[in-house]
Design an enzyme around this catalytic site. Structure first.
Site, short mmCIF file in Angstrom:
data_model
loop_
_atom_site.label_atom_id
_atom_site.label_comp_id
_atom_site.label_asym_id
_atom_site.label_seq_id
_atom_site.Cartn_x
_atom_site.Cartn_y
_atom_site.Cartn_z
N LYS A 88 0.51 -2.87 -0.25
CA LYS A 88 1.83 -2.32 0.06
C LYS A 88 2.64 -2.37 -1.23
O LYS A 88 2.22 -2.98 -2.21
CB LYS A 88 2.51 -3.14 1.16
CG LYS A 88 2.49 -4.66 0.90
CD LYS A 88 3.08 -5.44 2.07
CE LYS A 88 2.10 -5.64 3.20
NZ LYS A 88 2.66 -5.42 4.51
N LYS A 146 -2.69 0.54 10.33
CA LYS A 146 -3.94 1.09 9.80
C LYS A 146 -5.02 0.01 9.82
O LYS A 146 -6.18 0.25 10.20
CB LYS A 146 -3.73 1.62 8.37
CG LYS A 146 -2.72 2.77 8.33
CD LYS A 146 -2.16 3.03 6.93
CE LYS A 146 -0.89 3.89 7.04
NZ LYS A 146 -0.12 3.94 5.78
#
Ligand code: 26V
Length: 837
Positions: free
Chosen positions: A575, A687
């Site tokens: 991220k 995800k």
């Protein structure tokens, strides 16, 4: 890019069928879908589009020919989709977003068109490999992170659900930078994604003009009405580039329309004739600057005039486009809100509220009240962050200088709004000051979130906790004034790209086990729950995941020359780098494991591979230091003979959509460890979940809902909750209490301070140690012990392969809620009022 390799080179006689095919099929069929059709089409494009003989073609040439084949197969449906907007009385969604992180198109479009198998066959016939060719595609990185990727997932779902949408945004010539890691430090390289051309876009031969600067005038029109007009001091034109967005197994092909800025006159001949060549091109250069480069999210927004210019530029072009389409559909403008519903993806396009007012009133003579009714019924606003430094506000003077007419309109909106609020909340001046769109504390500024709220029929957050916090704090006054306009829309991700495309083996196993209904209705995955106690099936589940891990291992070996143990637990945190996401908490924990091994106190450690990926905004020094920390920890543990078989730390450079597609399928453990209350939603967590990773996380953002769906036994929970953090902040937080209480934490912090992990360099991590031991704004110290305990539990759970397999399977089986199809259905029903199917 390398010329076609020897073994791939077809012998000359193999080309004869091609000539034959061309003879028997002189007018090539551009829509055929058999392997043979695709092969013929590919050969033709190689000749007529790329202009190279196949045997001398590079992989890049092959990529261009192949994209042309795929694009051909989108065109009929794309034209039909536009006709549908016009003919059927459907409402169209205008999705306004400054960012779209689409990821590569080729394989995704093949998947959605159901052509992957035939195309693989066609290429194999020619001795070529689809994956190799697909790797040539540069990723369009027109976004920074979650917000941009969400926009891309939404477009996929909208097309799949046959909902008409035009995605509007900016065609940045340079997207997000490419990240290199040099000596553990991030180095930014420019992203030249357009350098070899972009086969997925089609430039339309039309443009709109957009003004800046100048002044306003009033006049009386021929009906005796007082009217306003803006005389801009500078104009640029916006040219649309359209990208087709096919839905999965449907004929709908929506469009993404991105605007490029150009000078009105590309070249000032008069100036050139005076001999001033540079002067002649300057205007062109200045105009083109507007769509030149994507802004990173950490720049101090204050004074960033070019960013406001970008926002106004793309928003104005988009609204002009909608108005023009509306008029060509033969509809009256007072019905604009019936035909269009416009979603603001954060405040970046919120200037659109003033712009639509201007277009309706100044350009189309609509009276204020009617224009306001239309405008307010048109817009919806999604908030994506609670971080105070991320809330956009523009200095009044700069704003008024750049957009003088818009400032007048905003002033008037504000007056009308505050009048209405005074009736609702009489004698409450403090509240009026808090609600004013023009902020008066410090430098006067235009506060875009307030404009977005006031000018929209619907306001939403992106996860339950986030929406609750918006209502209770950031937008409290507005929620109290009109609670009915607020709602939650928990984010989702498209299972096509994030499961089917990223993880074909797991997809095949699921299809074989429960059929394919889940492709379009992800709740269908619950059928997998029947297999949660079937040890034979769990073994196959595990084998499939081992395959994904081996593939990631090979990629890491190839690109970074590091060997990783595919049997170790893959623990991933990918991220954007940000202190609130707490990659440093993860790194500190790894250091504590290192110390425990060195001290001989580590018992029964599960071998682990820690994977990190993510970009730091170029001027965010602390985030860059955290990358250096991760890489330093990597150098330490990966090379120490005592630890290297137990711990591996990998920082995968240049995290992007395509790198994500490699990592999600291979992860066992998903790190979602943000400070509670700060991650609006998070979508990476979804995800991972779909791909069967188990999360370790705080009660933050969408984690809360993931845990609710997966079941608390299938989630490793730790850490302070958002209310506890708020309490600590109120009562006074002192990180050193935690340092004193926790020997493990103390050893790590001391080691960082003393240079134990950095070859004696005491200065390197000093800023980090200082932050953690003095302010610790993100409560890393407070959560450390709880995190380490949850990690230990995760480690031992992984050792029980049956238990872990069941947890993994149940995460996938219960991920139905996190399909963006579900999210989009909610937007369609509650906000946009458009049908889906
Ligand atoms: C903006 C800024 C600006 C200044 C300083 C640092 C900073 C940090 C973050 C941001 C927010 C950018 C907007 C964004 O990408 N938000 C993300 O949106 C996702 C989709 O809704 C959501 O899942 C993420 O939690 C949220 O961070």
């Amino acid at each position: 890019m390398s010329p076609m390799q020897e073994q791939q080179q077809p012998a000359p006689q193999q080309h004869e069928p091609n000539q034959q095919a061309q003879e028997t099929q002189p007018n090539e069929n551009r829509s055929g879908t058999s392997a043979k059709d695709l092969e013929i089409s590919f050969r033709n494009h190689m000749t007529h589009t790329v202009g190279r003989p196949l045997e001398y073609s590079t992989t890049l040439d092959q990529y261009h020919a192949l994209s042309a084949v795929v694009r051909d197969r989108l065109m009929d449906n794309w034209l039909d989709t536009i006709e549908t907007y016009r003919d059927r009385d459907v409402r169209v969604v205008g999705y306004l977003s400054a960012e779209y992180l689409l990821g590569p198109h080729l394989e995704n479009d093949l998947l959605n068109l159901d052509l992957t198998r035939q195309m693989t066959e066609a290429l194999n016939e020619l001795g070529l490999d689809l994956k190799t060719i697909a790797c040539e595609e540069p990723e369009p990185g027109l976004g920074n992170g979650g917000l941009g990727r969400l926009a891309a997932c939404f477009l996929d779902s909208l097309s799949t659900l046959n909902t008409p949408v035009v995605g509007y945004g900016l065609r940045y010539e340079f997207g997000i930078f490419r990240q290199e890691i040099q000596d553990g430090w991030q180095v930014e390289k420019s992203d030249k994604w357009l350098q070899f051309g972009n086969p997925w876009e089609i430039a339309a031969s039309m443009s709109y003009q957009v003004g800046f600067f100048g002044h306003t005038e009033t006049y009386t029109d021929d009906k005796g009405a007082l009217r306003h007009k803006w005389i801009p001091g500078q104009c640029v034109k916006g040219i649309p580039y359209d990208t087709p967005i096919p839905g999965y197994q449907t004929k709908t092909v929506n469009r993404l329309r991105l605007w490029k800025s150009e000078a009105i006159d590309s070249f000032d001949l008069a100036t050139f004739n005076t001999g001033d060549y540079t002067g002649a091109v300057r205007a062109k250069m200045e105009s083109e600057t507007i769509s030149k480069v994507l802004y990173p999210p950490d720049e101090k927004i204050e004074g960033k005039r070019l960013r406001l210019m970008q926002q106004y530029f793309f928003t104005s072009c988009s609204l002009q486009d909608m108005v023009q389409l509306h008029l060509t559909f033969g509809k009256p403008l007072n019905e604009f809100d019936k035909k269009w519903t416009v979603q603001l993806n954060d405040t970046h396009p919120s200037i659109g509220i003033a712009e639509l007012m201007r277009l309706l009133m100044d350009e189309h003579a609509m009276p204020w009240d009617e224009a306001w009714r239309v405008t307010q019924n048109t817009f919806g606003y999604t908030n994506h962050t609670l971080l105070p430094e991320a809330l956009e506000r523009w200095p009044l003077e700069m704003f008024g200088n750049l957009l003088p007419r818009h400032l007048e309109i905003i002033d008037e909106i504000n007056e009308h709004f505050l009048d209405a609020m005074r009736l609702k909340f009489p004698n409450d001046d403090a509240r009026m000051r808090r609600m004013s769109i023009i902020g008066e504390d410090g430098e006067r500024s235009v506060q875009m979130a307030k404009l977005a709220v006031v000018g929209s029929k619907a306001i939403n957050g992106v996860a339950e906790l986030h929406t609750n916090l918006l209502e209770a704090s950031t937008l409290k006054d507005f929620y109290e004034a009109f609670p009915e306009r607020f709602s939650n829309k928990t984010n989702g991700v498209t299972p096509r790209r994030w499961l089917m495309l990223s993880n074909p083996d797991l997809t095949a196993l699921i299809d074989e086990t429960i059929g394919t209904r889940w492709h379009k209705d992800l709740y269908g995955l619950t059928a997998l729950e029947h297999f949660a106690t079937d040890t034979g099936f769990l073994q196959r589940w595990r084998k499939t995941q081992e395959g994904a891990k081996a593939r990631l291992g090979a990629f890491i070996k190839r690109t970074m020359s590091i060997d990783i143990n595919p049997e170790s637990m893959f623990d991933a945190q990918v991220k954007r780098l940000h202190e609130y996401k707490r990659q440093h908490l993860n790194a500190l924990h790894i250091l504590s494991l290192y110390c425990a091994i060195k001290n001989g106190t580590a018992k029964n450690l599960t071998p682990r591979t820690f994977l990190f990926g993510g970009k730091a905004a170029p001027s965010y020094t602390m985030a860059k230091l955290i990358i250096k920390l991760i890489c330093t920890v990597g150098d330490l543990v990966n090379n120490d003979p005592q630890t290297r078989d137990l711990l591996k730390v990998i920082f995968v450079p240049n995290y992007s959509v395509s790198v994500g597609q490699r990592i999600y399928p291979a992860a066992d453990l998903s790190e979602q460890i943000s400070t509670a209350g700060l991650e609006a939603s998070g979508t990476g967590c979804m995800k991972f979940m779909m791909n069967g990773a188990v999360a370790i996380g705080t009660l933050d953002g969408a984690n809360i809902e993931i845990r609710e769906e997966a079941g608390e036994d299938n989630f490793f929970l730790f850490g302070l909750t958002a209310p506890q953090i708020a309490d600590l902040t109120r009562t006074g937080y002192s990180p050193n209490t935690y340092y004193d209480k926790s020997p493990a934490l103390k050893e790590v912090i001391d080691g960082l301070r003393d240079g134990r992990f950095s070859n004696g360099d005491r200065d390197l991590f000093a800023p980090l140690v200082k932050e953690l031991t003095t302010t610790d704004r993100y409560f890393v110290m407070a959560d450390f012990d709880a995190y380490a305990a949850a990690q230990a539990e995760a480690g031992s759970a992984y050792g029980d392969t049956v238990r872990w397999g069941r947890m993994s399977l149940l995460n996938t089986a219960r991920s139905g809620k996190f399909s963006s199809d579900r999210t989009i259905r909610e937007y369609c029903k509650d906000i946009w009022k458009v049908p889906t199917n």
